[in-house]
Motif scaffolding. Structure first.
Motif, PDB file in Angstrom:
ATOM      1  N   LEU A  88       7.018 -30.625  -3.909  1.00  0.00           N
ATOM      2  CA  LEU A  88       6.360 -30.113  -3.011  1.00  0.00           C
ATOM      3  C   LEU A  88       5.379 -28.888  -3.159  1.00  0.00           C
ATOM      4  N   LEU A  89       4.098 -28.964  -2.465  1.00  0.00           N
ATOM      5  CA  LEU A  89       3.214 -28.109  -2.466  1.00  0.00           C
ATOM      6  C   LEU A  89       3.130 -26.961  -1.170  1.00  0.00           C
ATOM      7  N   ASP A  90       3.222 -25.735  -1.378  1.00  0.00           N
ATOM      8  CA  ASP A  90       3.271 -24.791  -0.331  1.00  0.00           C
ATOM      9  C   ASP A  90       2.148 -24.010  -0.447  1.00  0.00           C
ATOM     10  N   THR A  91       1.375 -23.991   0.565  1.00  0.00           N
ATOM     11  CA  THR A  91      -0.087 -23.436   0.527  1.00  0.00           C
ATOM     12  C   THR A  91       0.350 -22.185   1.734  1.00  0.00           C
ATOM     13  N   VAL A  92      -0.121 -21.178   1.275  1.00  0.00           N
ATOM     14  CA  VAL A  92       0.181 -19.776   2.155  1.00  0.00           C
ATOM     15  C   VAL A  92      -1.178 -19.156   2.384  1.00  0.00           C
ATOM     16  N   VAL A  93      -1.469 -18.843   3.693  1.00  0.00           N
ATOM     17  CA  VAL A  93      -2.750 -18.059   4.065  1.00  0.00           C
ATOM     18  C   VAL A  93      -2.035 -16.988   4.948  1.00  0.00           C
ATOM     19  N   GLU A  94      -2.580 -15.807   4.710  1.00  0.00           N
ATOM     20  CA  GLU A  94      -2.254 -14.607   5.417  1.00  0.00           C
ATOM     21  C   GLU A  94      -3.051 -14.425   6.594  1.00  0.00           C
ATOM     22  N   THR A  95      -2.277 -14.383   7.693  1.00  0.00           N
ATOM     23  CA  THR A  95      -2.910 -14.526   9.055  1.00  0.00           C
ATOM     24  C   THR A  95      -2.779 -13.054   9.952  1.00  0.00           C
ATOM     25  N   THR A  96      -2.277 -12.039   9.006  1.00  0.00           N
ATOM     26  CA  THR A  96      -2.145 -10.744   9.654  1.00  0.00           C
ATOM     27  C   THR A  96      -3.356 -10.321  10.677  1.00  0.00           C
ATOM     28  N   GLN A  97      -4.496 -10.267  10.237  1.00  0.00           N
ATOM     29  CA  GLN A  97      -5.483  -9.868  10.866  1.00  0.00           C
ATOM     30  C   GLN A  97      -5.644 -10.759  12.158  1.00  0.00           C
ATOM     31  N   ARG A  98      -5.556 -11.865  12.044  1.00  0.00           N
ATOM     32  CA  ARG A  98      -5.774 -12.705  13.408  1.00  0.00           C
ATOM     33  C   ARG A  98      -4.674 -12.494  14.230  1.00  0.00           C
ATOM     34  N   TYR A 114       0.926  -1.359   0.087  1.00  0.00           N
ATOM     35  CA  TYR A 114       0.088  -0.057  -0.115  1.00  0.00           C
ATOM     36  C   TYR A 114       0.881   1.225  -0.033  1.00  0.00           C
ATOM     37  N   GLY A 115       1.840   1.208  -0.512  1.00  0.00           N
ATOM     38  CA  GLY A 115       2.902   2.427  -0.678  1.00  0.00           C
ATOM     39  C   GLY A 115       3.879   2.614   0.766  1.00  0.00           C
ATOM     40  N   PHE A 116       3.931   1.759   1.465  1.00  0.00           N
ATOM     41  CA  PHE A 116       4.557   1.497   2.748  1.00  0.00           C
ATOM     42  C   PHE A 116       5.067   0.176   3.127  1.00  0.00           C
ATOM     43  N   VAL A 117       6.128   0.227   3.845  1.00  0.00           N
ATOM     44  CA  VAL A 117       6.857  -0.891   4.566  1.00  0.00           C
ATOM     45  C   VAL A 117       5.806  -1.387   5.570  1.00  0.00           C
ATOM     46  N   GLU A 118       5.179  -2.801   5.159  1.00  0.00           N
ATOM     47  CA  GLU A 118       4.089  -3.044   6.003  1.00  0.00           C
ATOM     48  C   GLU A 118       4.385  -4.444   6.813  1.00  0.00           C
ATOM     49  N   GLU A 119       3.838  -4.220   8.235  1.00  0.00           N
ATOM     50  CA  GLU A 119       4.012  -5.433   8.844  1.00  0.00           C
ATOM     51  C   GLU A 119       3.223  -6.471   8.619  1.00  0.00           C
ATOM     52  N   THR A 120       3.444  -7.733   8.231  1.00  0.00           N
ATOM     53  CA  THR A 120       2.286  -8.738   7.784  1.00  0.00           C
ATOM     54  C   THR A 120       2.740 -10.084   8.245  1.00  0.00           C
ATOM     55  N   TYR A 121       1.612 -11.084   8.537  1.00  0.00           N
ATOM     56  CA  TYR A 121       2.003 -12.359   9.160  1.00  0.00           C
ATOM     57  C   TYR A 121       1.390 -13.346   8.034  1.00  0.00           C
ATOM     58  N   PHE A 122       2.018 -14.584   7.886  1.00  0.00           N
ATOM     59  CA  PHE A 122       1.428 -15.746   7.018  1.00  0.00           C
ATOM     60  C   PHE A 122       1.878 -16.969   7.644  1.00  0.00           C
ATOM     61  N   SER A 123       1.020 -18.035   7.255  1.00  0.00           N
ATOM     62  CA  SER A 123       1.282 -19.358   7.453  1.00  0.00           C
ATOM     63  C   SER A 123       1.558 -20.138   6.375  1.00  0.00           C
ATOM     64  N   PHE A 124       2.597 -21.102   6.317  1.00  0.00           N
ATOM     65  CA  PHE A 124       3.212 -21.888   5.232  1.00  0.00           C
ATOM     66  C   PHE A 124       2.902 -23.117   5.583  1.00  0.00           C
ATOM     67  N   SER A 125       2.255 -24.213   4.723  1.00  0.00           N
ATOM     68  CA  SER A 125       2.127 -25.462   4.947  1.00  0.00           C
ATOM     69  C   SER A 125       2.839 -26.142   3.486  1.00  0.00           C
ATOM     70  N   PHE A 126       3.899 -27.212   3.954  1.00  0.00           N
ATOM     71  CA  PHE A 126       4.427 -27.689   3.056  1.00  0.00           C
ATOM     72  C   PHE A 126       4.102 -29.373   2.873  1.00  0.00           C
ATOM     73  N   SER A 127       3.529 -29.618   1.902  1.00  0.00           N
ATOM     74  CA  SER A 127       3.302 -30.944   1.580  1.00  0.00           C
ATOM     75  C   SER A 127       3.765 -31.686   0.559  1.00  0.00           C
TER      76      SER A 127
END
Length: 476
Positions: free
Chosen positions: A48-58, A23-36
């Motif tokens: 391998l399959l990497d499934t990524v879900v953003e968890t920033t709001q949680r 959004y035009g600035f350096v942002e703090e975010t969080y993600f969960s990664f699942s590797f199968s």
């Protein structure tokens, strides 16, 4: 990690902090990664399959909930006076600089002039902000509305936030009114810096508003304690005068945390303390505006009466309100309240009825933690109890999965939520009291909600109650 997955073992990384520029600035975010592993029909691992879900709001919601819990858990003993109460609250926020880089508390003096009484996170004397902050603070106190302060990196260089990303200049802050129930105007203002690495979205603004509410409650509590000590010293031999004083303090505290004073159309509420108490207790109601025109409604009952029950009630109500704003599932709200109540002395075995109502469709989704069942009365006088999603009171069984049920409220029907003090009487079965409530609701079903609430008060509370009573009406 790659070797582990290619050997056939799945793995994951949860809530990893990442730095992004979206959004035009350096942002703090969080993600969960699942590797199968990706296995071919012959059993060979082809990739391998990497499934990524953003968890920033949680992650942010959990972090902010922890801050609000710590603010709500401040003991009364630390509040020697209003300034010390404000400083104690800012000490909590000093440990949350990722969301609140700096803070200033202004309280009105005897001439109703805002005076700075506490600060945190300032790299310079608080008076150095005198050329920037007092103007917005004066407007916030005069209007009772929050105000955004922008361009602070130029006006007050040196302000910085400390978080996972590191120190960065703070550009914006929110000035928020400190509102105490029973007062027509704010008692002061709270100025909180906002993180340059997070969007100032509705969730962030809600957190800042709830924080201001907790600081206002601490200040009100401190002033009540000051008055209590002075009056106790002066009138220690006058029991009746001291009892009247405690009643005044108790009413102020109860109104500060009981529920909203401005209700949406179609709602009516009533609270009545137990006879013989200091007009304070553990029953509460709440109505929360949710997105898409929906409303969250809560009625709850903490075991016991008096200031200790009211203190627990205030924390449960604040937590429930914040949880409904984050998750509009009543069952999920009660499951989170289970965990929260387990941490609060005196909160176990509290009962809560939590629901989300959609006025556009009439749909009501609800879940009950050991609470007396809600009642729905149709326009023709037919009644039903909301019993399909009942379960145990809060914090009785760890990791309890709460049920949830949906009903449709017919047009013109009345939803009635209440605490057991309304229907419980000594020497009488609970079913008799509930039947009496249904009869009164059916008889007054054509009345406007406010008139129906008064009718119920006169019919169902003719005898002084032995318990606190809170109830909520909604006309679909």
């Amino acid at each position: 990690m790659v070797d582990e997955v290619m050997a056939g073992r799945a793995t994951y990384s949860e809530d990893l902090p990442l730095v992004m520029t979206r959004y035009g600035f350096v942002e703090e975010t969080y993600f969960s990664f699942s590797f199968s592993p990706v296995v071919e029909p012959g059993g060979r691992i082809a990739g391998l399959l990497d499934t990524v879900v953003e968890t920033t709001q949680r992650v942010l919601a959990a972090r902010r909930m922890g801050v609000l819990q710590r603010l709500g858990s401040l003991p009364r003993s630390v509040h020697g006076n209003a300034a010390e109460a404000a400083a104690a609250a800012l000490d909590v926020l000093a440990g949350a600089r990722t969301d609140c880089p700096f803070g200033l508390v202004y309280l009105l003096d005897e001439h109703r002039v805002p005076r700075m009484v506490a600060t945190h996170g300032l790299p310079f004397d608080g008076e150095a902000a005198g050329g920037v902050v007092p103007g917005p603070v004066a407007r916030v106190v005069a209007t009772g509305r929050p105000e955004l302060l922008d361009g602070l990196d130029g006006l007050l260089p040196g302000l910085s936030t400390v978080g996972g990303i590191g120190e960065s200049d703070v550009r914006t802050a929110m000035a928020l009114p400190l509102v105490v129930a029973g007062r027509s105007t704010p008692v002061g203002a709270l100025v909180l810096g906002t993180s340059p690495h997070l969007r100032l979205d509705d969730e962030y603004r809600t957190f800042l508003s709830l924080t201001a509410g907790q600081v206002a409650a601490a200040v009100a509590d401190a002033r009540a304690v000051e008055v209590e000590r002075r009056r106790a010293d002066e009138q220690s031999a006058v029991d009746r005068a001291r009892a009247a004083f405690f009643t005044e303090v108790a009413v102020t505290l109860q109104r500060a945390v009981l529920g909203p004073t401005a209700l949406p159309d179609g709602f009516a509420v009533h609270y009545e303390p137990a006879s013989g108490t200091l007009e304070v207790g553990g029953d509460w109601y709440d109505v929360i505006d949710l997105p898409e025109g929906r409303y969250g409604v809560v009625v709850g009952d903490v075991v016991g009466t008096g200031l200790s029950a009211a203190a627990v009630m205030g924390q449960l109500r604040s937590a429930g309100r914040a949880l409904l704003l984050e998750s509009r599932s009543p069952a999920h709200v009660l499951e989170a309240l289970d965990r929260f109540a387990a941490l609060i002395p005196g909160a176990s075995v509290s009962t809560v009825f939590c629901a989300v109502v959609d006025p556009a469709t009439g749909e009501l989704r609800y879940s009950s933690a050991g609470h007396v069942p809600g009642i729905v009365v149709d326009v023709d006088g037919g009644a039903r109890f909301l019993e399909e999603a009942g379960s145990l009171p809060l914090a009785v069984v760890p990791d309890l999965e709460r049920p949830e049920a949906d009903v449709v409220l017919p047009p013109g029907s009345t939803l009635f939520l209440y605490t057991d003090g309304l229907v419980e009487r000594r020497g009488e079965a609970l079913d008799e009291g509930m039947a009496r409530a249904v009869e009164a609701l059916a008889a007054g079903r054509a009345l406007p909600p406010e008139d129906l609430a008064e009718e119920l008060r006169q019919k169902l509370l003719v005898d002084a109650p032995d318990d606190d009573v809170a109830f909520l009406l909604y006309r679909c």
